[in-house]
Design an enzyme around this catalytic site. Structure first.
Site, PDB file in Angstrom:
ATOM      1  N   HIS A   1     -52.501  -0.083 -21.118  1.00  0.00           N
ATOM      2  CA  HIS A   1     -52.602  -0.564 -22.628  1.00  0.00           C
ATOM      3  C   HIS A   1     -52.909   0.572 -23.622  1.00  0.00           C
ATOM      4  O   HIS A   1     -52.359   0.759 -24.615  1.00  0.00           O
ATOM      5  CB  HIS A   1     -53.440  -1.788 -22.724  1.00  0.00           C
ATOM      6  CG  HIS A   1     -52.862  -3.111 -21.994  1.00  0.00           C
ATOM      7  ND1 HIS A   1     -53.733  -3.839 -21.030  1.00  0.00           N
ATOM      8  CD2 HIS A   1     -51.734  -3.746 -21.757  1.00  0.00           C
ATOM      9  CE1 HIS A   1     -53.125  -4.933 -20.544  1.00  0.00           C
ATOM     10  NE2 HIS A   1     -51.805  -4.860 -20.984  1.00  0.00           N
TER      11      HIS A   1
ATOM     12  N   LYS B   1     -50.899 -19.062 -19.070  1.00  0.00           N
ATOM     13  CA  LYS B   1     -51.663 -18.690 -18.007  1.00  0.00           C
ATOM     14  C   LYS B   1     -53.120 -18.732 -18.181  1.00  0.00           C
ATOM     15  O   LYS B   1     -53.619 -18.154 -19.230  1.00  0.00           O
ATOM     16  CB  LYS B   1     -51.256 -17.409 -17.230  1.00  0.00           C
ATOM     17  CG  LYS B   1     -50.933 -16.199 -18.516  1.00  0.00           C
ATOM     18  CD  LYS B   1     -50.431 -15.118 -17.939  1.00  0.00           C
ATOM     19  CE  LYS B   1     -50.024 -14.378 -18.775  1.00  0.00           C
ATOM     20  NZ  LYS B   1     -49.495 -12.829 -18.490  1.00  0.00           N
TER      21      LYS B   1
ATOM     22  N   ARG C   1     -42.619  -1.250 -18.389  1.00  0.00           N
ATOM     23  CA  ARG C   1     -42.981  -0.545 -17.060  1.00  0.00           C
ATOM     24  C   ARG C   1     -41.769  -0.477 -16.290  1.00  0.00           C
ATOM     25  O   ARG C   1     -41.775   0.653 -15.632  1.00  0.00           O
ATOM     26  CB  ARG C   1     -43.945  -1.478 -16.273  1.00  0.00           C
ATOM     27  CG  ARG C   1     -45.435  -1.124 -16.989  1.00  0.00           C
ATOM     28  CD  ARG C   1     -46.408  -2.240 -16.735  1.00  0.00           C
ATOM     29  NE  ARG C   1     -45.901  -3.661 -17.118  1.00  0.00           N
ATOM     30  CZ  ARG C   1     -46.637  -4.687 -17.051  1.00  0.00           C
ATOM     31  NH1 ARG C   1     -47.694  -4.811 -16.188  1.00  0.00           N
ATOM     32  NH2 ARG C   1     -46.409  -5.836 -17.489  1.00  0.00           N
TER      33      ARG C   1
ATOM     34  N   SER D   1     -52.840  -6.221 -15.614  1.00  0.00           N
ATOM     35  CA  SER D   1     -54.056  -6.721 -15.744  1.00  0.00           C
ATOM     36  C   SER D   1     -54.445  -7.665 -14.409  1.00  0.00           C
ATOM     37  O   SER D   1     -55.490  -7.641 -13.886  1.00  0.00           O
ATOM     38  CB  SER D   1     -54.387  -7.703 -17.224  1.00  0.00           C
ATOM     39  OG  SER D   1     -54.055  -6.992 -18.190  1.00  0.00           O
TER      40      SER D   1
HETATM   41  P1  ADP Z   1     -48.491 -10.376 -22.097  1.00  0.00           P
HETATM   42  O1  ADP Z   1     -48.939 -11.396 -21.331  1.00  0.00           O
HETATM   43  O2  ADP Z   1     -47.878 -10.257 -23.593  1.00  0.00           O
HETATM   44  O3  ADP Z   1     -47.253  -9.488 -21.053  1.00  0.00           O
HETATM   45  P2  ADP Z   1     -49.869  -8.027 -21.257  1.00  0.00           P
HETATM   46  O4  ADP Z   1     -51.526  -7.828 -21.824  1.00  0.00           O
HETATM   47  O5  ADP Z   1     -49.852  -8.063 -19.962  1.00  0.00           O
HETATM   48  O6  ADP Z   1     -49.575  -9.373 -22.261  1.00  0.00           O
HETATM   49  O7  ADP Z   1     -49.182  -6.719 -21.778  1.00  0.00           O
HETATM   50  C1  ADP Z   1     -49.150  -6.480 -23.163  1.00  0.00           C
HETATM   51  C2  ADP Z   1     -48.158  -5.354 -23.460  1.00  0.00           C
HETATM   52  O8  ADP Z   1     -48.548  -4.019 -22.807  1.00  0.00           O
HETATM   53  C3  ADP Z   1     -46.579  -5.692 -22.725  1.00  0.00           C
HETATM   54  O9  ADP Z   1     -45.779  -4.997 -23.666  1.00  0.00           O
HETATM   55  C4  ADP Z   1     -46.736  -5.097 -21.464  1.00  0.00           C
HETATM   56  O10 ADP Z   1     -45.631  -4.821 -20.923  1.00  0.00           O
HETATM   57  C5  ADP Z   1     -47.439  -4.021 -21.753  1.00  0.00           C
HETATM   58  N1  ADP Z   1     -48.248  -3.372 -20.673  1.00  0.00           N
HETATM   59  C6  ADP Z   1     -48.909  -3.812 -19.691  1.00  0.00           C
HETATM   60  N2  ADP Z   1     -49.265  -2.834 -18.956  1.00  0.00           N
HETATM   61  C7  ADP Z   1     -48.653  -1.696 -19.063  1.00  0.00           C
HETATM   62  C8  ADP Z   1     -48.704  -0.786 -18.579  1.00  0.00           C
HETATM   63  N3  ADP Z   1     -49.278  -0.249 -17.280  1.00  0.00           N
HETATM   64  N4  ADP Z   1     -47.905   0.345 -18.990  1.00  0.00           N
HETATM   65  C9  ADP Z   1     -47.202   0.165 -20.272  1.00  0.00           C
HETATM   66  N5  ADP Z   1     -47.340  -0.891 -20.748  1.00  0.00           N
HETATM   67  C10 ADP Z   1     -48.031  -1.920 -20.145  1.00  0.00           C
END
Ligand code: ADP
Length: 158
Positions: free
Chosen positions: A17, A41, A90, A128
């Site tokens: 992130h 979730k 990703r 996460s």
């Molecule tokens: P959500 O529940 O909306 O998917 P996340 O907190 O998991 O929220 O992710 C927020 C954003 O960050 C999403 O666009 C996700 O694809 C991106 N993201 C999460 N992990 C990574 C990573 N390792 N590299 C690039 N983008 C990421």
């Protein structure tokens, strides 16, 4: 003035992130990290905890702010005068859902564009959920999250 929103759960924020936040902040005048407070979730961290960790790790970026939101993303974006939604990609597994969301949001508000930033190759496996699972079993998350998040999860799972 170009204002963008980077929405997500950030439960917790990871280095993946942070990489997206940094790169997006260089592309726009102002970046708002939108922390989803009504996630389906069950999150590990409260919205306040997630916001505090994001603020602590992005405070050096002067054009970045962190805010909670609930409800429709396009409504939050319009309220903040943002015209860009930033998402990270990703792998192909992200693509189908992200494309559907981008098209849905555009059908709801045609003034808002979604842009995708490809993940840094070092973080393409990182989520996460992976971080939480490793931390829960006492594994080393040092290379995966900012130091403040590492400390936070260590004390949470102690
Ligand atoms: P959500 O529940 O909306 O998917 P996340 O907190 O998991 O929220 O992710 C927020 C954003 O960050 C999403 O666009 C996700 O694809 C991106 N993201 C999460 N992990 C990574 C990573 N390792 N590299 C690039 N983008 C990421």
């Amino acid at each position: 003035m170009k204002i963008a929103i980077y929405p997500g759960s950030f439960d917790p924020v990871t280095n993946g992130h942070i990489d997206i936040i940094f790169r997006a902040s260089e592309m726009v005048d102002h970046l708002i990290i939108g922390v989803l407070s009504n996630v389906k979730k069950q999150p590990l961290l409260t919205v306040e905890e997630r916001i505090d960790l994001l603020k602590a790790t992005t405070k050096y970026l002067k054009n970045v702010e962190v805010e909670a939101f609930s409800g429709l993303l396009v409504d939050f974006a319009a309220k903040k005068n943002a015209t860009i939604i930033v998402r990270g990609l990703r792998a192909m597994s992200d693509f189908e859902y992200e494309l559907q969301m981008a098209q849905t949001n555009r059908s709801l508000n045609k003034n808002i564009e979604t842009i995708f930033l490809a993940t840094n190759i070092h973080y393409s496996f990182l989520s996460s959920s992976v971080v939480k699972e490793i931390a829960m079993f006492g594994g080393d998350i040092h290379a995966l999250v900012p130091p403040v998040v590492e400390e936070y999860l260590k004390s949470k799972f102690k």
